[in-house]
Each structure stands twice: as C-alpha cells, then as structure tokens.
Scaffold this motif. Structure first.
Motif: not given
Length: 520
Positions: A106-111, A120-121, A170-171, A256-257
């Motif tokens: 999830s850290s990669i997804a957020r980044a 920021p998220i 997220i890709l 991102v979609l």
C-alpha cells in the motif's frame, strides 16, 4: 545477436516453468494438431522432462502462465479466444486465468497516487483503504472515499459527477519494463515461427503479437481506459438497465484511475440473485439486450465481460467495470454479423455460406455448397435443445476445424467478440440452463436489420447522400467548369483535338463525371 541471446536465456526459463507444470505437452499437441512441430519444445521436454502438474492440459498451462508473470497472463487471456489454436476445452480453461498476482504494498500504491496527481492522499481522499480489493496482472484496486467538498483544482464545486465511494486503480511498479521484455520475446518467437512453420502462417503470429503489444500498451495508460469507460457510459445515457461507473477525471492520470464505485451481486451468483428477489430471466434478457446494443447499435463493446467484471444492483441494473480491453466493429462488419446470426437462427446455410464468402472470411474460390453443408453439419444438431444439453466446446471445436479446410481468416476483433459470446453463454448456463440467451437476442437483431437494411433505411441513406451531394455541388460545378476550360484551350496544329470549340469527348467526360457524382 544480443537480442537473440537475451531472448534465448529467457526462453529457457519459460520452458523450465512450463515443463514443471506439465504444460509443454499441451503446447506441442496444439502445434501437431495444426500440422506443425516445434523442435524447441521437443528439446525442452528432453532437457526438463514433461512434468506432472495436475488437472486438464489447459489448466496446467494456465497455472504455468500465471507463474511466468503479467505478460504471460495477458497472453493466456488472449489465447483463450483462439479455440482454433488450442481447442475449445483448453481455451475455456485459459479463460479462467484471472489476475492471480500477489498485491504490491500500500505504501507503493500511495506513493504512485501522490506522484501522479501531485497532492497528498489526505487531500485527495477523505479515507483510503490500504487493503487492495483485487490484484490484477497490470494494476490493483483500492477503495476510497472522496471529501464532501471539492479539494483539488479542476473539481466541480457543485453537481460533481463523482461523489462518495470510489475505486482507485493503480498500475504495478515497473510493469512497463516487464511487459516490454516479454513482448519482445514473444515477437522474436513469432518471427521464427513464421519463417520456419509454413502451416502456421495463416494464423498470422507476428500480427497477433503486434496486436497483443498494442493492446497491452493501451492498458498501461489508464487515461485511455478512462476514456473508454466514458465513451461506453455516454452510449448508455438514459438506459435504466446498464451502469458504467463515472470517471473522476481530476483524480485520474496515466498510472492512476479513479471512478465511481459500483456495488452489487456477481452476475453468475444465482443463489444470491434469487435471495435478493431478482428475476433471473429478466436479468438474462437485459444482458442480451446490452450485449447487442454494444455490438450492433454502437459498434463499441466491452471486451472482457467475465462475471467478475459484471454485477447486478438492487434495482436489477447490470453494472460493468474494467475497461482496459474494448472492441470496435465498423458498420459493414456489424451488417455481416447480423446477416450471419440471422442465417444461423433461420437455418439458411446456403445464405450463411454466401455471407462468409462476401465478408472475405472464406475465399471466393471455395465451394459454397460444400461450405453450406459443413455449416449445416455443425449447427443443425444444436437446434431445439436447451443449453444444458449442448456441448459448445464440441460445437466451437468443429467450427474452427473448418478454418484449414476452407482457408478461413477470422479477424481478431471477431475473435474478441466471440470470446464475449462464450462468456455470456457461460453465465446464462449457470443462471438458467433451460434458456438459450441468443433466442432472446433474435428480435433485437431483426429490429436492427430493419432499421439499417430495410426499405426505410435505404431511402434515408439515399436522401442523406442527396443532401451531401447538394452541399458539394457548387464546388463540383466549379471544378467541372475549370476542367472544361482547360479542355477547350487551343491546341498546337499537330494536336488531334478539334481546332474550334469544345470537342465532343470533353462533354462526354463531363456528363459521365456528373452522372457518377449523382448516382453513385
């Protein structure tokens, strides 16, 4: 040389994984079935052994492709449309190859989200669920909730299109490099196959891999998927039977979609649909209507309508997600398909043979009578029987056996459409095995044919052509006048043209040109 060496090393690793799953044999058998052999596969079996694996050959192949990674998973999904290559059962097994990769953190997804959207998220979303709801070959999906008030530039202040709960796709990190490496391997193999296996050239392997590569590149730009969803949703504006999630454009980018979250019951969950009070036959009737509106009315259809991508909501509307694979059919192809399906439903096999030849799928040199006889032999045994008594695997296997006999060339977009028809049949069989979904579609096809090919349609087409001609007429007359002036110019004495006035053949040319313009 470096490319060949790199691909050869990668190919050995692929062969090792295929052998470990016992998937080399089905590939070799598929080649032998179409009259070809692979020295490499024979060598790989000697080097690594046949492997044991478990399940049917197609299931073993699906397991091996899942281990090989994203590009091979996507390749397996593409091959699931090619019953002519692998047979109906193996193709059906590959069609179950669904997104088996483990999720990334999830850290990669957020980044990724913050890098793509530049915020920021905490500003983008009121809440963001770190647990992915699905992990696909190209991307994974998280649920989130939008802020109650606009929080980013470009977001409408009033009447925002998307509110509340959303799904964020997220890709995967590094997915572009992984795909390009393996697509290059597949392209290299296809080139070798075309050079060394003449019997396989009719399957156009290089063209197939290039099509696959273009599709993958399309899927790796989520802005294009967003555009596809938006177009499909526009086509169904005001339709109370079908839902396409709205796109949150300010929170969407290449990697991102963000889209409206759809809720509902999986399309193939009969027990849950009945428990929710849904009418199964009505659901199937709506599904048939949606399928033919996409294919025939619009020529733009969802290319991956497996049950995991379709839900039924509380109001009985069918909702769709995942628009990375879409298909298009031009008007002429739609007319061909309508003619073909009607010919099949009416058991007019001679007409069906003529349609195949007129569409260029079967060469003019083939015997219409023989083709009609072959089509009759395949289709006649299934009429009047419920779906639970029909072996569609056997039916499709027989149909594609005609490919070599009659030198059939099936375009890729028709194979994609056929894949979706197979999926629709599978869902229909699970929900009501006594109902043939295509009988529900027959009135829709007939109505479309009347609207597009009947006398009224031909009159409307002629009127439209006349209006277009009248708009072009001043420009046409100006061009003809200039041409006449050039023809009437005096010629040197040695010329064969008449010395005075406009020669008779000039007026003949003008009359012919005007006639063509008026009556074409």
């Amino acid at each position: 040389m470096i490319r060949s060496l790199r691909n050869l090393i990668r190919l050995l690793r692929v062969a090792h994984i295929l052998a470990r799953h016992g998937a080399l044999a089905p590939l070799a058998d598929a080649l032998e079935a179409v009259g070809a052999r692979s020295t490499f596969l024979d060598f790989a079996k000697l080097l690594f052994g046949r492997g044991r694996g478990s399940g049917r050959p197609g299931e073993r192949l699906a397991a091996a492709l899942a281990e090989l990674g994203p590009a091979f998973i996507k390749l397996g999904q593409m091959l699931s449309t090619r019953t002519d290559l692998l047979g109906a059962q193996a193709a059906a097994d590959l069609s179950t190859l669904q997104d088996r990769l483990p999720p990334f953190s999830s850290s990669i997804a957020r980044a990724t989200i913050e890098a793509e959207l530049g915020r920021p998220i905490s500003v983008l979303f009121a809440s963001f669920d770190d647990r992915p709801v699905s992990a696909a070959s190209i991307a994974q999906v998280h649920f989130a909730v939008l802020p109650p008030q606009p929080s980013i530039e470009g977001e409408p202040e009033n009447g925002a299109k998307v509110t509340g709960e959303v799904a964020v796709k997220i890709l995967r990190p590094g997915i572009e490099h992984a795909f390009r490496r393996d697509v290059d391997l597949l392209r290299w193999l296809a080139e070798i196959v075309e050079k060394t296996q003449p019997r396989l050239r009719r399957f156009r392997p290089v063209e197939a891999i290039e099509s696959f590569a273009r599709q993958v590149e399309f899927e790796m730009d989520l802005r294009l998927e967003a555009a596809a969803a938006d177009e499909l949703g526009h086509n169904f504006i005001g339709d109370p039977t079908y839902r396409v999630p709205k796109i949150d454009w300010p929170r969407s980018a290449r990697r991102v979609l963000t889209q409206e979250r759809l809720t509902g019951i999986r399309m193939d969950d009969r027990a849950a649909l009945l428990a929710a009070g849904q009418d199964i036959d009505q659901v199937l009737t709506r599904a048939a209507a949606i399928f033919f509106k996409q294919a025939f009315r619009d020529g733009f259809f969802h290319g991956d309508q497996h049950p995991g991508n379709m839900v039924v909501d509380e109001e009985g509307r069918i909702g769709a997600v995942d628009f990375g694979i879409m298909g298009r059919l031009d008007k002429q192809t739609r007319i061909y398909l309508a003619d073909m399906l009607l010919g099949l439903l009416e058991r007019d096999y001679r007409r069906l043979a003529e349609i195949h030849i007129a569409a260029g799928i079967v060469p003019e040199t083939e015997s219409r009578d023989m083709l009609a006889q072959a089509l009759r032999a395949i289709a006649e045994p299934v009429f009047g029987r419920p779906l639970n008594e029909i072996s569609f695997a056997r039916l499709l296997g027989q149909l594609f056996q005609l490919a070599e006999t009659f030198d059939m060339q099936v375009p890729p977009h028709l194979l994609l459409l056929q894949k979706n028809m197979l999926m629709a049949e599978g869902v229909s069989r699970q929900l009501n095995p006594d109902l043939n979904i295509w009988t529900l579609a027959q009135p829709l096809i007939e109505e479309w044919m009347r609207e597009n090919r009947g006398p009224e349609a031909r009159v409307a087409e002629a009127v439209a052509g006349g209006v277009a001609l009248m708009r072009r007429l001043p420009r046409l007359l100006t061009a003809l006048e200039k041409a006449a002036d050039r023809m009437a110019e005096p010629k040197p004495p040695s010329s064969l043209a008449a010395p005075l006035g406009t020669p008779w053949w000039a007026w003949a040319v003008l009359a012919l040109a005007l006639g063509v313009a008026l009556f074409r």
